[in-house]
Design a protein around this motif. Structure first.
Motif, PDB file in Angstrom:
ATOM      1  N   ASN A 218      30.770  47.128 -61.863  1.00  0.00           N
ATOM      2  CA  ASN A 218      31.301  46.935 -63.361  1.00  0.00           C
ATOM      3  C   ASN A 218      32.527  45.992 -63.526  1.00  0.00           C
ATOM      4  O   ASN A 218      32.720  45.245 -64.322  1.00  0.00           O
ATOM      5  CB  ASN A 218      31.461  48.149 -63.910  1.00  0.00           C
ATOM      6  CG  ASN A 218      30.338  48.964 -64.280  1.00  0.00           C
ATOM      7  OD1 ASN A 218      29.223  48.602 -64.494  1.00  0.00           O
ATOM      8  ND2 ASN A 218      30.433  50.246 -64.582  1.00  0.00           N
ATOM      9  N   ASP A 219      33.297  46.012 -62.448  1.00  0.00           N
ATOM     10  CA  ASP A 219      34.486  45.274 -62.352  1.00  0.00           C
ATOM     11  C   ASP A 219      34.220  43.732 -62.107  1.00  0.00           C
ATOM     12  O   ASP A 219      35.033  42.813 -62.691  1.00  0.00           O
ATOM     13  CB  ASP A 219      35.652  45.787 -61.148  1.00  0.00           C
ATOM     14  CG  ASP A 219      36.143  46.820 -61.428  1.00  0.00           C
ATOM     15  OD1 ASP A 219      36.231  47.410 -62.776  1.00  0.00           O
ATOM     16  OD2 ASP A 219      37.094  47.616 -60.631  1.00  0.00           O
TER      17      ASP A 219
ATOM     18  N   LYS B 139      29.116  51.579 -58.420  1.00  0.00           N
ATOM     19  CA  LYS B 139      28.923  51.266 -59.751  1.00  0.00           C
ATOM     20  C   LYS B 139      30.389  50.687 -60.425  1.00  0.00           C
ATOM     21  O   LYS B 139      30.280  49.937 -61.038  1.00  0.00           O
ATOM     22  CB  LYS B 139      28.402  52.498 -60.369  1.00  0.00           C
ATOM     23  CG  LYS B 139      27.928  52.219 -62.082  1.00  0.00           C
ATOM     24  CD  LYS B 139      27.227  53.287 -62.862  1.00  0.00           C
ATOM     25  CE  LYS B 139      26.872  52.834 -64.064  1.00  0.00           C
ATOM     26  NZ  LYS B 139      26.373  53.883 -64.798  1.00  0.00           N
ATOM     27  N   LEU B 140      31.368  51.346 -60.061  1.00  0.00           N
ATOM     28  CA  LEU B 140      32.611  51.076 -60.663  1.00  0.00           C
ATOM     29  C   LEU B 140      32.868  49.617 -60.336  1.00  0.00           C
ATOM     30  O   LEU B 140      33.520  48.636 -61.007  1.00  0.00           O
ATOM     31  CB  LEU B 140      33.685  51.938 -60.331  1.00  0.00           C
ATOM     32  CG  LEU B 140      33.886  53.214 -60.968  1.00  0.00           C
ATOM     33  CD1 LEU B 140      34.798  54.118 -60.385  1.00  0.00           C
ATOM     34  CD2 LEU B 140      34.121  53.058 -62.401  1.00  0.00           C
ATOM     35  N   GLY B 141      32.740  49.122 -58.865  1.00  0.00           N
ATOM     36  CA  GLY B 141      33.086  47.914 -58.139  1.00  0.00           C
ATOM     37  C   GLY B 141      32.179  46.963 -58.976  1.00  0.00           C
ATOM     38  O   GLY B 141      32.500  45.697 -59.292  1.00  0.00           O
TER      39      GLY B 141
ATOM     40  N   GLN C 151      29.024  56.260 -57.492  1.00  0.00           N
ATOM     41  CA  GLN C 151      29.884  56.140 -58.743  1.00  0.00           C
ATOM     42  C   GLN C 151      30.926  54.840 -58.349  1.00  0.00           C
ATOM     43  O   GLN C 151      31.147  54.097 -58.987  1.00  0.00           O
ATOM     44  CB  GLN C 151      30.806  57.439 -59.032  1.00  0.00           C
ATOM     45  CG  GLN C 151      31.627  57.224 -60.268  1.00  0.00           C
ATOM     46  CD  GLN C 151      32.136  58.736 -60.628  1.00  0.00           C
ATOM     47  OE1 GLN C 151      32.379  59.602 -59.520  1.00  0.00           O
ATOM     48  NE2 GLN C 151      33.247  58.671 -61.591  1.00  0.00           N
ATOM     49  N   PHE C 152      31.374  55.225 -57.122  1.00  0.00           N
ATOM     50  CA  PHE C 152      32.387  53.982 -56.536  1.00  0.00           C
ATOM     51  C   PHE C 152      31.741  52.682 -56.641  1.00  0.00           C
ATOM     52  O   PHE C 152      32.403  51.758 -56.928  1.00  0.00           O
ATOM     53  CB  PHE C 152      32.856  54.503 -55.058  1.00  0.00           C
ATOM     54  CG  PHE C 152      33.799  53.537 -54.402  1.00  0.00           C
ATOM     55  CD1 PHE C 152      35.101  53.297 -54.879  1.00  0.00           C
ATOM     56  CD2 PHE C 152      33.173  52.643 -53.280  1.00  0.00           C
ATOM     57  CE1 PHE C 152      35.805  52.424 -54.187  1.00  0.00           C
ATOM     58  CE2 PHE C 152      34.048  51.802 -52.611  1.00  0.00           C
ATOM     59  CZ  PHE C 152      35.202  51.546 -53.319  1.00  0.00           C
TER      60      PHE C 152
ATOM     61  N   ARG D 154      31.698  41.174 -52.547  1.00  0.00           N
ATOM     62  CA  ARG D 154      31.055  41.107 -53.922  1.00  0.00           C
ATOM     63  C   ARG D 154      30.215  39.674 -53.597  1.00  0.00           C
ATOM     64  O   ARG D 154      30.504  38.894 -53.071  1.00  0.00           O
ATOM     65  CB  ARG D 154      31.838  40.793 -54.958  1.00  0.00           C
ATOM     66  CG  ARG D 154      31.215  40.575 -56.221  1.00  0.00           C
ATOM     67  CD  ARG D 154      31.162  38.973 -56.500  1.00  0.00           C
ATOM     68  NE  ARG D 154      30.939  38.518 -57.791  1.00  0.00           N
ATOM     69  CZ  ARG D 154      30.525  37.420 -58.028  1.00  0.00           C
ATOM     70  NH1 ARG D 154      30.313  36.350 -57.017  1.00  0.00           N
ATOM     71  NH2 ARG D 154      30.356  37.047 -59.244  1.00  0.00           N
TER      72      ARG D 154
ATOM     73  N   GLU E  42      31.419  42.718 -63.149  1.00  0.00           N
ATOM     74  CA  GLU E  42      31.124  42.085 -64.709  1.00  0.00           C
ATOM     75  C   GLU E  42      32.446  41.504 -65.477  1.00  0.00           C
ATOM     76  O   GLU E  42      32.191  40.571 -66.146  1.00  0.00           O
ATOM     77  CB  GLU E  42      30.320  43.155 -65.359  1.00  0.00           C
ATOM     78  CG  GLU E  42      28.837  43.107 -64.871  1.00  0.00           C
ATOM     79  CD  GLU E  42      27.978  42.183 -65.275  1.00  0.00           C
ATOM     80  OE1 GLU E  42      28.128  41.617 -66.258  1.00  0.00           O
ATOM     81  OE2 GLU E  42      27.166  41.803 -64.658  1.00  0.00           O
ATOM     82  N   LYS E  43      33.390  42.344 -65.254  1.00  0.00           N
ATOM     83  CA  LYS E  43      34.627  41.796 -65.931  1.00  0.00           C
ATOM     84  C   LYS E  43      35.181  40.626 -65.379  1.00  0.00           C
ATOM     85  O   LYS E  43      35.731  39.644 -66.114  1.00  0.00           O
ATOM     86  CB  LYS E  43      35.683  43.161 -65.801  1.00  0.00           C
ATOM     87  CG  LYS E  43      35.572  44.299 -66.611  1.00  0.00           C
ATOM     88  CD  LYS E  43      36.338  45.378 -66.174  1.00  0.00           C
ATOM     89  CE  LYS E  43      35.761  46.793 -67.031  1.00  0.00           C
ATOM     90  NZ  LYS E  43      36.799  47.862 -66.696  1.00  0.00           N
TER      91      LYS E  43
END
Length: 114
Positions: A50-51, A46-48, A43-44, A6, A53-54
């Motif tokens: 988004n995580d 994008k999920l990463g 999609q994978f 990341r 951001e969390k």
């Protein structure tokens, strides 16, 4: 083994980039080399992102510094997880590197056995 990474591409815009690669049978494989549908790859990723951001929001809520780089390692054979975090600027005009270049440097480092 699975390797995730990341990067916070710039402190100004706070944009996150998530990317990953895998070591399968001692050979390094990028996502696009796994024969997976491109829509699933997107999609994978994008999920990463988004995580990430969390993670940023958790750091803000607890008044903690937000990592600028996270290198995560998971060994599927042993179940061992490891991570390395950095907080200094990694990707910026100041360093002269973008997130893609830093990721490819890490891929190169891992492919040479480091």
């Amino acid at each position: 083994s699975i390797h995730f990474s990341r990067f916070n591409t710039t402190k100004r815009c706070g944009k996150f980039e998530f990317n990953t690669f895998f070591v399968i049978n001692n050979k390094l494989k990028m996502l696009n080399q796994l024969g997976i549908n491109k829509a699933l790859i997107m999609q994978f990723l994008k999920l990463g992102a988004n995580d990430l951001e969390k993670v940023k929001n958790i750091c803000i809520n607890y008044d903690m510094p937000i990592p600028t780089e996270m290198k995560m390692y998971y060994d599927t054979k042993t179940g061992k997880y490891d991570a390395q975090y950095k907080y200094e600027e990694i990707c910026s005009e100041k360093t002269g590197k973008n997130a893609g270049e830093v990721f490819l440097d890490w891929v190169s480092e891992c492919s040479s056995g480091n």
